[in-house]
Design an enzyme around this catalytic site. Structure first.
Site, PDB file in Angstrom:
ATOM      1  N   LYS A  22       0.716  -1.554   0.372  1.00 35.18           N
ATOM      2  CA  LYS A  22      -0.100   0.089   0.025  1.00 35.18           C
ATOM      3  C   LYS A  22       1.035   0.715   0.646  1.00 35.18           C
ATOM      4  CE  LYS A  22      -1.448   1.562   4.113  1.00 35.18           C
ATOM      5  NZ  LYS A  22      -1.811   3.291   4.271  1.00 35.18           N
ATOM      6  N   ASN A  23       1.818   1.235   0.894  1.00 34.09           N
ATOM      7  CA  ASN A  23       2.692   2.712   1.206  1.00 34.09           C
ATOM      8  C   ASN A  23       3.497   2.553  -0.379  1.00 34.09           C
ATOM      9  OD1 ASN A  23       1.443   3.093   3.516  1.00 34.09           O
ATOM     10  ND2 ASN A  23       3.192   2.720   4.594  1.00 34.09           N
ATOM     11  N   ARG A 102      -4.451  10.509   4.673  1.00 35.15           N
ATOM     12  CA  ARG A 102      -2.937  11.188   5.127  1.00 35.15           C
ATOM     13  C   ARG A 102      -1.985  11.548   3.595  1.00 35.15           C
ATOM     14  NH1 ARG A 102      -0.294  13.941   8.706  1.00 35.15           N
ATOM     15  NH2 ARG A 102       1.966  14.017   8.084  1.00 35.15           N
ATOM     16  N   CYS A 126      -5.039   8.275   9.915  1.00 35.12           N
ATOM     17  CA  CYS A 126      -5.167   7.689  11.289  1.00 35.12           C
ATOM     18  C   CYS A 126      -4.627   8.959  11.995  1.00 35.12           C
ATOM     19  CB  CYS A 126      -4.282   6.915  11.342  1.00 35.12           C
ATOM     20  SG  CYS A 126      -4.977   5.152  10.176  1.00 35.12           S
ATOM     21  N   ARG A 131       1.494  14.311  13.518  1.00 33.49           N
ATOM     22  CA  ARG A 131       2.079  14.314  12.344  1.00 33.49           C
ATOM     23  C   ARG A 131       1.415  16.095  11.894  1.00 33.49           C
ATOM     24  NH1 ARG A 131      -1.277   8.472   9.856  1.00 33.49           N
ATOM     25  NH2 ARG A 131       1.062   8.607   8.498  1.00 33.49           N
ATOM     26  N   ASP A 316       4.833   0.192  12.017  1.00 36.32           N
ATOM     27  CA  ASP A 316       3.691  -0.107  11.675  1.00 36.32           C
ATOM     28  C   ASP A 316       3.999  -1.672  11.392  1.00 36.32           C
ATOM     29  OD1 ASP A 316       2.801   2.207  10.319  1.00 36.32           O
ATOM     30  OD2 ASP A 316       3.202   1.800   7.996  1.00 36.32           O
ATOM     31  N   ARG A 408      -9.182   0.068   4.583  1.00 35.44           N
ATOM     32  CA  ARG A 408      -8.076   0.451   4.318  1.00 35.44           C
ATOM     33  C   ARG A 408      -6.420  -0.259   3.468  1.00 35.44           C
ATOM     34  NH1 ARG A 408      -6.441   4.956   7.499  1.00 35.44           N
ATOM     35  NH2 ARG A 408      -4.213   5.228   5.989  1.00 35.44           N
TER      36      ARG A 408
HETATM   37  C1  UD1 Z   1       4.416   6.695   6.912  1.00 31.21           C
HETATM   38  C2  UD1 Z   1       4.044   5.259   6.321  1.00 31.21           C
HETATM   39  C3  UD1 Z   1       2.656   5.033   7.713  1.00 31.21           C
HETATM   40  C4  UD1 Z   1       4.297   4.910   8.688  1.00 31.21           C
HETATM   41  C5  UD1 Z   1       5.072   5.860   8.246  1.00 31.21           C
HETATM   42  C6  UD1 Z   1       6.454   6.034   9.119  1.00 31.21           C
HETATM   43  C7  UD1 Z   1       2.354   6.025   4.323  1.00 31.21           C
HETATM   44  C8  UD1 Z   1       1.175   6.071   3.461  1.00 31.21           C
HETATM   45  N1  UD1 Z   1       2.626   6.318   5.364  1.00 31.21           N
HETATM   46  O1  UD1 Z   1       3.019   7.633   7.021  1.00 31.21           O
HETATM   47  O2  UD1 Z   1       2.244   3.799   7.390  1.00 31.21           O
HETATM   48  O3  UD1 Z   1       3.838   4.502   9.824  1.00 31.21           O
HETATM   49  O4  UD1 Z   1       5.976   6.867   7.206  1.00 31.21           O
HETATM   50  O5  UD1 Z   1       7.398   4.804   9.236  1.00 31.21           O
HETATM   51  O6  UD1 Z   1       3.383   5.504   3.646  1.00 31.21           O
HETATM   52  N2  UD1 Z   1       6.769  14.263  10.796  1.00 31.21           N
HETATM   53  C9  UD1 Z   1       6.249  15.681  11.181  1.00 31.21           C
HETATM   54  N3  UD1 Z   1       6.750  17.050   9.616  1.00 31.21           N
HETATM   55  C10 UD1 Z   1       6.343  15.930   9.209  1.00 31.21           C
HETATM   56  C11 UD1 Z   1       6.044  15.472   8.557  1.00 31.21           C
HETATM   57  C12 UD1 Z   1       6.271  14.526   9.883  1.00 31.21           C
HETATM   58  O7  UD1 Z   1       7.412  16.143  11.983  1.00 31.21           O
HETATM   59  O8  UD1 Z   1       6.504  17.593   8.001  1.00 31.21           O
HETATM   60  C13 UD1 Z   1       7.007  13.076  11.859  1.00 31.21           C
HETATM   61  C14 UD1 Z   1       5.228  12.756  12.206  1.00 31.21           C
HETATM   62  O9  UD1 Z   1       4.877  13.314  13.281  1.00 31.21           O
HETATM   63  C15 UD1 Z   1       5.946  11.323  12.904  1.00 31.21           C
HETATM   64  C16 UD1 Z   1       7.424  10.992  11.875  1.00 31.21           C
HETATM   65  O10 UD1 Z   1       8.133  12.664  12.045  1.00 31.21           O
HETATM   66  O11 UD1 Z   1       6.510  11.886  14.527  1.00 31.21           O
HETATM   67  C17 UD1 Z   1       7.109  10.004  11.201  1.00 31.21           C
HETATM   68  O12 UD1 Z   1       6.403  10.641  10.181  1.00 31.21           O
HETATM   69  P1  UD1 Z   1       6.866  10.600   8.636  1.00 31.21           P
HETATM   70  O13 UD1 Z   1       7.788   9.175   8.101  1.00 31.21           O
HETATM   71  O14 UD1 Z   1       6.290  11.420   7.917  1.00 31.21           O
HETATM   72  O15 UD1 Z   1       5.501   9.272   8.491  1.00 31.21           O
HETATM   73  P2  UD1 Z   1       3.784   9.412   7.232  1.00 31.21           P
HETATM   74  O16 UD1 Z   1       4.860   9.735   5.944  1.00 31.21           O
HETATM   75  O17 UD1 Z   1       2.620  10.341   7.451  1.00 31.21           O
END
Ligand code: UD1
Length: 430
Positions: A22-23, A102, A126, A131, A316, A408
């Protein structure tokens, strides 16, 4: 609303095919926005998130056919998507759609890179922490974007187009890496992304961009060097296997005792999680196209873990591993370092008789002899499937409410488990 009923106690035996990730599928579908030519994606999983993103992309003008059919909810697994974004007819990604998933926020970079302007709603998704999206926005600003937040929307412009630059992420983010990587493909000149996330799904997107004509060095490492192009070509690409689904089923087999071969997957995508699982006393061996997981009825060793960005133990799989540890012969400690609020499953697991003490980012799990079936509530995607694992171990009947979270991210979950002997069925709600 649909519910899932599980009668626990059955050993799992047989084989389970693993779907496309999915990701990886989500950002690959989004990559179609970068070219007027056709992008063909194979091994796309049939999931609610994929179908929702398909709606979002069609809204922007992407013509989407699924092996000649129009996309819909009744597709069979592993489909081929043909996407052509000849004309982008709408550069706005509306709240009604983006707030439901997201990852749809990742259209920001590609739309801005191609159209030089876009309006994308701030995301939802989620409920696992706040986030934020600061890293996405700072990365795009470094490529020359002007960004304002207006009425819950990110309004981004780059009148002369994006220009390559050095982007140094202060923190590892999968989403921000995707957004900047996708945008840099159409930026002028060279972009260097430092402290990029190394998750295999990023490598998969980078490989696809290379097929589309972008030069990328450092794929799989934390420094990506991208030479942007004026226009990208079409390509044919197969989505890599889902390492989270692989790990989830491996843990389900460890939980119930059993002997299951997971096919069409790659153990190297989740080596750390498999090493941890092996420490519990589960036997794991490679097969020609996947892995075999065996556990006899001997007691399970408690193992402590801490979630980390790839190649560490994935957040995850944290909830699933916690479900497993509820029956270990002793105490384990799980620390969640990626998301601040990703322990919603703790209370639900407790309803099944688990003994878990949570303090801040740490959960201490004392293994119990038996879990007992109960009514529980799915709260987010990965938490939901941890309840499935717990239900498979529990004595008696477990009912999981709000299973739309599962749809999902897990393709044909009940069918795959039933074929291996699990007593699990969907109760459709009206
Ligand atoms: C993606 C994955 C999700 C997984 C996560 C971490 C997909 C669709 N989703 O989510 O399944 O759990 O990676 O491996 O691929 N953060 C900030 N600022 C930002 C962006 C992120 O502070 O602008 C923080 C987030 O709050 C979190 C951390 O960085 O604490 C990691 O988040 P991120 O790697 O961005 O997760 P996603 O891309 O949302």
């Amino acid at each position: 609303m649909d519910r899932i009923k599980i009668v626990g106690g059955n050993r799992l035996e047989g084989s389970i095919p693993i779907s496309g990730a999915k990701n990886a599928a989500l950002p690959l579908l989004i990559a179609s926005l970068l070219t007027a030519d056709r992008l063909t994606l194979k091994n796309v999983p049939n999931l609610a998130d994929v179908n929702l993103l398909a709606r979002i992309l069609r809204n922007h003008g992407v013509d989407l056919a699924v092996d000649g059919k129009r996309p819909g909810p009744k597709q069979h697994i592993g489909e081929t998507f043909h996407l052509t974004a000849r004309d982008i007819v709408d550069t706005t990604a509306p709240y009604e759609l983006v707030s439901r998933m997201r990852a749809s926020f990742w259209v920001l970079g590609p739309l801005l890179a191609r159209m030089h302007k876009t309006r994308v709603s701030l995301p939802g998704g989620c409920a696992i922490g706040t986030r934020p999206v600061d890293l996405h926005l700072d990365g795009l600003k470094a490529l020359g974007a002007n960004i304002e937040i207006e009425n819950g929307y990110v309004v981004a412009t780059a009148p002369g187009g994006l220009v390559g630059n050095r982007v140094v992420f202060p923190k590892v983010s999968v989403g921000a890496t995707h957004n900047v990587l996708l945008a840099s493909a159409l930026a002028k000149g060279e972009t260097i992304i430092e402290n990029a996330a190394r998750e295999p799904e990023i490598g998969d997107v980078a490989e696809c961009l290379v097929k589309m004509g972008v030069e990328i060095e450092g794929i799989g490492s934390s420094t990506l060097k991208i030479q942007g192009r004026d226009r990208l070509e079409g390509a044919v690409h197969a989505v890599l296997p889902d390492r989270i689904e692989t790990g989830t089923f491996a843990m389900a087999v460890a939980a119930t005792g059993g002997d299951v071969t997971l096919t069409d997957t790659r153990p190297d995508l989740l080596q750390n999680a498999l090493d941890i699982l092996a420490k519990t006393g589960t036997e794991i061996s490679r097969t020609h196209n996947g892995l075999r997981v065996v556990r006899n009825s001997a007691s399970m060793n408690p193992v402590s873990v801490e979630t980390q960005p790839f190649p560490g133990f994935p957040t995850d799989l944290q909830a699933q591993f916690m479900a497993l540890m509820t029956r270990a012969a002793g105490t384990s400690v799980i620390r969640e370092t990626i998301f601040e609020n990703r322990f919603m499953h703790v209370q639900e697991l407790a309803r099944l008789g688990a003994e878990i003490h949570q303090h801040g980012d740490t959960a201490t799990i004392t293994g119990v002899e038996h879990l007992h079936g109960a009514q529980v509530m799915a709260t987010d995607l990965r938490a939901s499937v941890s309840l499935v694992i717990a239900g498979l171990m529990a004595e008696g009947e477990t009912i999981i409410n709000r299973v739309y979270h599962l749809d999902r991210g897990f393709e044909q979950l009940e069918e795959k488990l039933t074929r291996c002997g699990a007593n699990i069925e969907r109760l459709s709600g009206d």
